[in-house]
Design an enzyme around this catalytic site. Structure first.
Site, PDB file in Angstrom:
ATOM      1  N   SER A 238      20.180   3.061  -1.292  1.00  0.00           N
ATOM      2  CA  SER A 238      19.365   2.596  -0.172  1.00  0.00           C
ATOM      3  C   SER A 238      18.760   1.248  -0.534  1.00  0.00           C
ATOM      4  O   SER A 238      18.896   0.766  -1.663  1.00  0.00           O
ATOM      5  CB  SER A 238      18.248   3.592   0.103  1.00  0.00           C
ATOM      6  OG  SER A 238      17.299   3.504  -0.942  1.00  0.00           O
ATOM      7  N   LYS A 239      18.078   0.690   0.444  1.00  0.00           N
ATOM      8  CA  LYS A 239      17.451  -0.606   0.236  1.00  0.00           C
ATOM      9  C   LYS A 239      16.503  -0.555  -0.957  1.00  0.00           C
ATOM     10  O   LYS A 239      16.435  -1.470  -1.765  1.00  0.00           O
ATOM     11  CB  LYS A 239      16.662  -0.964   1.491  1.00  0.00           C
ATOM     12  CG  LYS A 239      16.980  -2.330   1.992  1.00  0.00           C
ATOM     13  CD  LYS A 239      16.314  -2.559   3.305  1.00  0.00           C
ATOM     14  CE  LYS A 239      16.441  -4.015   3.663  1.00  0.00           C
ATOM     15  NZ  LYS A 239      15.929  -4.325   4.965  1.00  0.00           N
ATOM     16  N   ARG A 240      15.780   0.546  -1.009  1.00  0.00           N
ATOM     17  CA  ARG A 240      14.780   0.682  -2.075  1.00  0.00           C
ATOM     18  C   ARG A 240      15.434   0.738  -3.466  1.00  0.00           C
ATOM     19  O   ARG A 240      14.868   0.294  -4.456  1.00  0.00           O
ATOM     20  CB  ARG A 240      13.936   1.935  -1.821  1.00  0.00           C
ATOM     21  CG  ARG A 240      12.746   1.992  -2.700  1.00  0.00           C
ATOM     22  CD  ARG A 240      11.505   2.634  -2.114  1.00  0.00           C
ATOM     23  NE  ARG A 240      11.755   3.741  -1.215  1.00  0.00           N
ATOM     24  CZ  ARG A 240      11.670   5.009  -1.563  1.00  0.00           C
ATOM     25  NH1 ARG A 240      11.388   5.352  -2.795  1.00  0.00           N
ATOM     26  NH2 ARG A 240      11.877   5.965  -0.691  1.00  0.00           N
ATOM     27  N   GLY A 242      18.076  -0.873  -4.307  1.00  0.00           N
ATOM     28  CA  GLY A 242      18.672  -2.157  -4.705  1.00  0.00           C
ATOM     29  C   GLY A 242      19.791  -2.620  -3.786  1.00  0.00           C
ATOM     30  O   GLY A 242      20.434  -3.624  -4.055  1.00  0.00           O
TER      31      GLY A 242
END
Ligand code: GLU
Length: 464
Positions: A238-240, A242
């Site tokens: 996910s974005k979190r 990376g």
């Protein structure tokens, strides 16, 4: 000749999964002296943005992947797609379908009720009656009705799909615009692609694209569907975790060499080698060695690689990169000493910037806990200042300052901590940080004396 491409849809920034795909295609083409094209898949005009397009080109430029010829925009090739749709219509390999949306919905509902998969039932495949009025037809391709469709995949092996899993899908919408799988196949074929390396999230598209190849009489390329990059918990990245914009990695202070090295290893290996320069990647990469299972994103590894590449940069290169972080030390007379020391302790250029800033800038504040400890020895710091102040010989290197400290401690029969603590706080505002001799050598004697003065005054203003 090997011909590959990277074909992003400009619906957002280029994320690292996309960059990995681009890199693998780039390597395979360049290794073989072939061609690597960049094709922007911008047929979905509603979801595309100019900004995203520019972001992709910018990211390419930053990492230094050069492509051959001009960027190919699908949006500029509508005439070509139309021509091929017409060809299939003329050859009886595609047909107009007049089914209304309502009819299609009703068919879907019935199929679901019977527990079947929703698929077009071919009702206009052999239609030669009078078309119903008021309907703009779509064009459907005649997909095979029996047998199997085999995807020969260089990573996953042969994947056979029963022909009835692929219905007569739409290749041109009612407004005449071509559909995704049709244009991808037409482009890959007409651009002379020999090898398509892409994420395995596209695997389900491949049988449809093979139907297009077959109908148009094109030879399909070799396909390599690369497993996804997962997070460390084995879930979708996910974005979190990376999965962010490639350009974010630039602002976080990663070097393109480190990022490319990191990405090539996510999905490909060569023995247990971890460090690959671009030359080595080119020498050793072969898509037949792509891993069959998903890889996992590991930030520690990226940081480790980045440290490695930072240490291998010349100080001139580092000084240039620091400018993006508002640190201008290219002409600093102690640049070498400063960077030799700081780069050993920095995982990113951003960290390097912080480490350099800490040395070259007077402390903006003093750490409370550190002050509490240090001010007990404020007198020793004052004495050291007096001692340093009266030294006449030129002090230059860290070793010169090291000698000064040593002599002072010996003369006064002191352990290092008694001076080290308050001096550290005076020079850096805190206990952690680089060697004091390096700091003093970098900022010079006058600045050292000034920082000590400021700290002593501050210590004396504290109560208790
Ligand atoms: N445009 C697709 C994407 O951005 C890639 C298509 C392909 O590689 O075949 O994911």
């Amino acid at each position: 000749m090997v011909v590959t491409r990277f074909a992003p849809s400009p619906t957002g920034y280029l994320h690292i999964g996309g960059l990995r795909t681009a890199l693998l295609n780039y390597l395979w083409a360049r290794k073989n002296g072939g061609k690597f094209y960049l094709r922007i898949e911008d047929t979905d005009l509603k979801r595309n943005s100019q900004e995203a397009m520019e972001a992709i080109l910018q990211a390419f430029e930053w990492v230094g992947l050069d492509y051959d010829g001009e960027v190919v925009y699908q949006s500029k090739r509508f005439d070509l797609y139309k021509q091929y749709v017409q060809q299939l219509l003329d050859e009886g390999k595609a047909y107009y379908c007049y089914m209304s949306k309502e009819e299609l919905d009703a068919l879907r509902a019935q199929q679901m009720e019977r527990g079947e998969r929703a698929r077009y039932d071919g009702r206009y495949r052999d239609f030669d009656g009078t078309p119903p009025e008021g309907i703009d037809p779509v064009v459907r391709i005649k997909a095979p009705q029996d047998g199997t469709i085999v995807v020969q995949d260089g990573v996953k092996g042969d994947i056979s799909i029963s022909a009835d899993e692929v219905d007569d899908f739409i290749i041109a919408r009612a407004d005449g615009t071509p559909t995704y799988n049709f244009v991808v196949a037409v482009d890959d074929a007409t651009m002379g692609l020999t090898d398509v390396i892409r994420g395995d999230d596209h695997l389900y598209n491949t049988p449809k694209q093979l139907v297009v190849y077959e109908a148009l009489g094109f030879t399909p390329p070799k396909f390599y569907h690369v497993p996804m990059i997962n997070n460390e918990q084995g879930k979708k990245l996910s974005k979190r975790d990376g999965a962010t914009d490639v350009m974010d990695y630039k602002s976080m202070g990663y070097l393109p060499e480190a990022l490319l090295n990191f990405l090539v290893r996510l999905g490909w290996s060569y023995g247990d080698q971890e460090i690959f320069s671009l030359e080595e990647m080119l020498e050793k990469f072969n898509p037949k060695d792509l891993n069959k299972s998903p890889s996992s994103y590991n930030l520690d590894k990226l940081n480790w690689l980045n440290s490695h590449y930072i240490k291998n940069c010349s100080n001139d290169q580092l000084a240039k990169m620091l400018e993006a972080f508002d640190i201008y030390i290219f002409s600093h007379d102690k640049k070498e000493i400063l960077l030799d020391e700081s780069k050993e302790r920095s995982k990113t250029i951003k960290e390097l910037a912080q480490n350099v800033y800490m040395i070259v800038t007077d402390p903006e504040e003093f750490d409370k806990k550190a002050v509490k400890k240090a001010r007990k020895n404020a007198d020793i710091l004052k004495e050291f200042k007096a001692y340093l102040g009266q030294i006449e010989q030129k002090l230059h290197l860290p070793s010169d300052y090291h000698q000064v400290i040593e002599t002072f401690l010996n003369k006064n029969d002191l352990g290092f901590g008694k001076l080290g603590q308050p001096l550290r706080v005076a020079l850096l505002g805190q206990m952690a940080g680089p060697g004091l001799d390096v700091v003093m050598s970098t900022i010079g004697k006058d600045q050292t004396l000034k920082r000590i003065d400021t700290a002593v005054e501050f210590f004396e203003r504290q109560e208790g």
